[in-house]
Design an enzyme around this catalytic site. Structure first.
Site, PDB file in Angstrom:
ATOM      1  N   TRP A   1      -1.326  66.670  21.482  1.00  7.18           N
ATOM      2  CA  TRP A   1      -2.519  65.916  22.082  1.00  7.18           C
ATOM      3  C   TRP A   1      -3.906  66.058  20.850  1.00  7.18           C
ATOM      4  O   TRP A   1      -4.329  64.919  20.941  1.00  7.18           O
ATOM      5  CB  TRP A   1      -2.995  66.491  23.282  1.00  7.18           C
ATOM      6  CG  TRP A   1      -3.437  67.879  23.203  1.00  7.18           C
ATOM      7  CD1 TRP A   1      -2.643  69.245  23.591  1.00  7.18           C
ATOM      8  CD2 TRP A   1      -4.757  68.585  22.855  1.00  7.18           C
ATOM      9  NE1 TRP A   1      -3.375  70.253  23.454  1.00  7.18           N
ATOM     10  CE2 TRP A   1      -4.549  69.999  22.855  1.00  7.18           C
ATOM     11  CE3 TRP A   1      -5.850  67.938  22.615  1.00  7.18           C
ATOM     12  CZ2 TRP A   1      -5.467  70.869  22.571  1.00  7.18           C
ATOM     13  CZ3 TRP A   1      -6.892  68.879  22.115  1.00  7.18           C
ATOM     14  CH2 TRP A   1      -6.818  70.347  22.301  1.00  7.18           C
TER      15      TRP A   1
ATOM     16  N   ASN B   1     -11.225  52.631  29.679  1.00  9.20           N
ATOM     17  CA  ASN B   1     -10.967  53.835  30.160  1.00  9.20           C
ATOM     18  C   ASN B   1      -9.605  54.243  30.759  1.00  9.20           C
ATOM     19  O   ASN B   1      -8.917  55.183  30.392  1.00  9.20           O
ATOM     20  CB  ASN B   1     -12.119  54.523  30.901  1.00  9.20           C
ATOM     21  CG  ASN B   1     -11.912  55.990  31.112  1.00  9.20           C
ATOM     22  OD1 ASN B   1     -11.870  57.017  30.127  1.00  9.20           O
ATOM     23  ND2 ASN B   1     -11.773  56.554  32.305  1.00  9.20           N
TER      24      ASN B   1
ATOM     25  N   TRP C   1      -8.360  64.128  26.647  1.00  9.15           N
ATOM     26  CA  TRP C   1      -7.264  64.392  25.922  1.00  9.15           C
ATOM     27  C   TRP C   1      -6.648  65.712  26.557  1.00  9.15           C
ATOM     28  O   TRP C   1      -5.325  65.488  26.831  1.00  9.15           O
ATOM     29  CB  TRP C   1      -7.286  64.575  24.481  1.00  9.15           C
ATOM     30  CG  TRP C   1      -7.240  63.261  24.040  1.00  9.15           C
ATOM     31  CD1 TRP C   1      -8.057  62.536  23.301  1.00  9.15           C
ATOM     32  CD2 TRP C   1      -5.846  62.703  23.616  1.00  9.15           C
ATOM     33  NE1 TRP C   1      -7.526  61.047  23.185  1.00  9.15           N
ATOM     34  CE2 TRP C   1      -6.194  61.335  22.992  1.00  9.15           C
ATOM     35  CE3 TRP C   1      -4.506  63.023  23.753  1.00  9.15           C
ATOM     36  CZ2 TRP C   1      -5.219  60.298  22.375  1.00  9.15           C
ATOM     37  CZ3 TRP C   1      -3.762  61.802  23.269  1.00  9.15           C
ATOM     38  CH2 TRP C   1      -4.047  60.768  22.641  1.00  9.15           C
TER      39      TRP C   1
ATOM     40  N   GLU D   1     -18.856  59.436  37.400  1.00  7.90           N
ATOM     41  CA  GLU D   1     -18.309  59.534  36.131  1.00  7.90           C
ATOM     42  C   GLU D   1     -19.279  59.914  35.032  1.00  7.90           C
ATOM     43  O   GLU D   1     -18.958  60.780  33.998  1.00  7.90           O
ATOM     44  CB  GLU D   1     -18.391  57.888  35.728  1.00  7.90           C
ATOM     45  CG  GLU D   1     -17.161  57.303  36.266  1.00  7.90           C
ATOM     46  CD  GLU D   1     -15.756  57.843  35.936  1.00  7.90           C
ATOM     47  OE1 GLU D   1     -15.379  58.053  34.605  1.00  7.90           O
ATOM     48  OE2 GLU D   1     -15.002  58.188  36.769  1.00  7.90           O
TER      49      GLU D   1
ATOM     50  N   TRP E   1     -18.793  63.713  35.183  1.00  4.12           N
ATOM     51  CA  TRP E   1     -17.674  64.177  34.452  1.00  4.12           C
ATOM     52  C   TRP E   1     -18.111  64.344  32.961  1.00  4.12           C
ATOM     53  O   TRP E   1     -17.803  65.506  32.472  1.00  4.12           O
ATOM     54  CB  TRP E   1     -16.460  63.123  34.456  1.00  4.12           C
ATOM     55  CG  TRP E   1     -15.485  63.255  35.577  1.00  4.12           C
ATOM     56  CD1 TRP E   1     -15.412  62.493  36.562  1.00  4.12           C
ATOM     57  CD2 TRP E   1     -14.265  64.313  35.435  1.00  4.12           C
ATOM     58  NE1 TRP E   1     -14.295  63.191  37.417  1.00  4.12           N
ATOM     59  CE2 TRP E   1     -13.763  63.957  36.776  1.00  4.12           C
ATOM     60  CE3 TRP E   1     -14.140  65.447  34.582  1.00  4.12           C
ATOM     61  CZ2 TRP E   1     -12.533  64.915  37.067  1.00  4.12           C
ATOM     62  CZ3 TRP E   1     -12.909  66.256  34.936  1.00  4.12           C
ATOM     63  CH2 TRP E   1     -12.254  65.841  36.372  1.00  4.12           C
TER      64      TRP E   1
ATOM     65  N   TRP F   1       5.822  71.081  20.891  1.00  2.45           N
ATOM     66  CA  TRP F   1       5.748  69.827  20.567  1.00  2.45           C
ATOM     67  C   TRP F   1       6.803  69.205  19.569  1.00  2.45           C
ATOM     68  O   TRP F   1       7.066  69.685  18.823  1.00  2.45           O
ATOM     69  CB  TRP F   1       4.022  69.505  19.990  1.00  2.45           C
ATOM     70  CG  TRP F   1       3.272  69.844  21.023  1.00  2.45           C
ATOM     71  CD1 TRP F   1       2.380  71.001  20.711  1.00  2.45           C
ATOM     72  CD2 TRP F   1       2.561  69.586  22.236  1.00  2.45           C
ATOM     73  NE1 TRP F   1       1.446  71.137  21.712  1.00  2.45           N
ATOM     74  CE2 TRP F   1       1.590  70.165  22.733  1.00  2.45           C
ATOM     75  CE3 TRP F   1       2.943  68.213  22.896  1.00  2.45           C
ATOM     76  CZ2 TRP F   1       1.078  69.747  23.782  1.00  2.45           C
ATOM     77  CZ3 TRP F   1       2.297  68.028  23.927  1.00  2.45           C
ATOM     78  CH2 TRP F   1       1.240  68.793  24.568  1.00  2.45           C
TER      79      TRP F   1
END
Length: 475
Positions: A368, A350, A391, A283, A286, A315
């Site tokens: 997004w 999360n 996102w 994590e 990341w 979209w």
């Protein structure tokens, strides 16, 4: 000789690269710029700014104990910082400015202007790598190019960590005397002073500040939670995550401190002993990956998709659906619980962030970037690199993103990760009396009107097909 340490997103004394360098061979003065108009442009959440100001008050007290005076200037926009910084350095006879590097586009533009103006006046401007484990630009593949896939990036990091864990900087020594600084402000303003509404004391209590306290929280997490982290981190009703991101983001804690704490029992040697330890390390990596992406691919700082072919995706601009999502009124309990938690506390678990993000970008097929902006406007741990990365991962527009045809079913996710509905009951009191099975999708399970809870605004199956078709149309 006098130096200036310019604190930005690094409000701590311990293990601070710029502070350590600034204090080595000179008398040091501390400097902070508050830029409320810039924060608004960047959609920074008021709760995050409040956390920053409260931690700044703590930092001021620590600096006083080190005989380092603090100067606070409110400069609404970053484009004007360079001229104020130059004037300050000339007035105080500063020979060098030290700061920790920041990597988004606006931050780099600000620092370049500062460097140019200071150098013209023969004042040195040094930036130090402090926000990441490895210097930005140093992690490259065999072709000398930045990584676009997390797995390969992670393996490179593992190889480096196996050679040596990044060490923390030594403690800062007390300066011989307190430099007399007159005609400069050292008072930390309140949130209303800067044009924001006040954050309630009740909400502030959820997020204490202070380096000592946060270090204790880190140590407690490593001692009590890390072993089971892999098994429990996805269950939002449990307190099984570190909740340190907000403090990493404003720099109350360094990434090096996290890593040293994680391997403390191995005496600083890189040797993960259990799945939980390795999972939390991944994590952290990341986070590292997205920081490097932010620098190597500046388009992600400019509201552009990492995968350029998705820039023409059609979209839906459905304002009613977007408002329902923002306010936790979609009729999909796990989504609504997460969005209400976000609005109430400035934080969301999360796993639920991923569910909410994928629901907006796939099931509602809403851009997004609107969700990314809303999260930044609410999150106490809102970080451009991580928020954008998350996102774009969920929307299948980013680096190493989830394939567009893999779309979470929020009801299945809810049943899997909140099997007894404890998280749902906490944030959706109107559903509290439902049984453990019905609460995840009350209307699907046969409940009619009368719950005081909305019907689903979208059919999950047909909206999934719609999203897949929209991505297929990109060719």
């Amino acid at each position: 000789m006098k130096t200036l340490i310019w604190f930005r997103q690094d409000l701590r004394i311990a293990d601070n690269a710029a502070l350590w360098h600034a204090t080595q061979h000179a008398e040091c003065i501390a400097y902070v710029v508050l830029s409320p108009e810039q924060w608004r442009i960047h959609d920074d959440a008021p709760i995050k700014i409040d956390l920053y100001l409260r931690q700044l008050q703590q930092l001021k007290q620590q600096l006083e104990q080190l005989n380092i005076p603090l100067i606070i200037q409110t400069i609404p926009l970053w484009k004007n910082v360079a001229q104020h910084l130059l004037a300050l350095c000339q007035k105080l006879n500063i020979q060098a400015v030290h700061a920790n590097a920041e990597f988004a586009v606006h931050e780099q533009q600000r620092d370049l202007l500062c460097q140019q103006q200071l150098q013209q006046a023969k004042i040195a401007f040094y930036t130090h790598q402090d926000r990441t484990l490895f210097p930005i630009g140093s992690i490259r593949n065999q072709s000398g190019q930045p990584y676009k896939v997390f797995g390969a990036f992670k393996q490179n990091c593992y190889q480096r960590l196996n050679i040596q864990l990044p060490a923390c900087y030594p403690d800062i020594q007390v300066q011989a005397s307190h430099l007399p600084i007159t005609d400069f402000n050292d008072e930390v303003p309140t949130l209303p002073n800067l044009g924001y509404l006040e954050i309630s004391h009740q909400l502030q209590q959820l997020w204490p500040v202070g380096e000592h306290y946060i270090q204790q929280q880190l140590d407690k997490f490593i001692e009590d939670e890390v072993f089971n982290y892999q098994q429990l981190r996805d269950f939002p009703a449990l307190n099984a995550t570190s909740q340190l991101a907000a403090y990493l983001n404003i720099g109350v804690l360094s990434i090096r401190q996290c890593l040293q704490a994680l391997f403390h029992k191995q005496h600083g040697q890189f040797s993960p002993e259990n799945a939980g330890q390795q999972c939390w390390l991944d994590e952290l990596l990341w986070r590292e990956f997205y920081q490097h992406i932010l620098f190597d691919f500046p388009e992600v700082s400019k509201h552009q998709p990492f995968q350029t072919k998705t820039s023409t995706l059609q979209w839906r601009n459905d304002k009613q659906d977007f408002e329902a999502w923002k306010n936790g009124k979609t009729g999909i309990p796990i989504v609504d619980a997460g969005m209400r938690q976000l609005k109430a506390t400035g934080w969301m678990h999360n796993r639920v962030r991923m569910i909410c993000a994928m629901f907006l970008s796939k099931n509602l097929l809403i851009d997004w970037r609107k969700g990314e902006q809303w999260f930044m406007q609410q999150l106490i741990d809102g970080d451009l690199a991580a928020n954008n990365g998350g996102w774009q991962w969920s929307a299948s527009t980013g680096t190493d993103a989830v394939p567009y045809f893999r779309i979470f079913n929020p009801i299945s996710q809810s049943e899997k990760f909140d099997p007894k509905g404890e998280y749902l009951r906490q944030w959706l009191p109107e559903l509290a009396t439902l049984d453990d099975k019905s609460i995840h999708a009350p209307y699907v399970k046969g409940y009619k009107a009368g719950l005081g809870y909305p019907q689903p605004i979208v059919d999950l199956k047909t909206s999934r097909v719609r999203a897949i078709e929209a991505f297929k149309a990109l060719g």
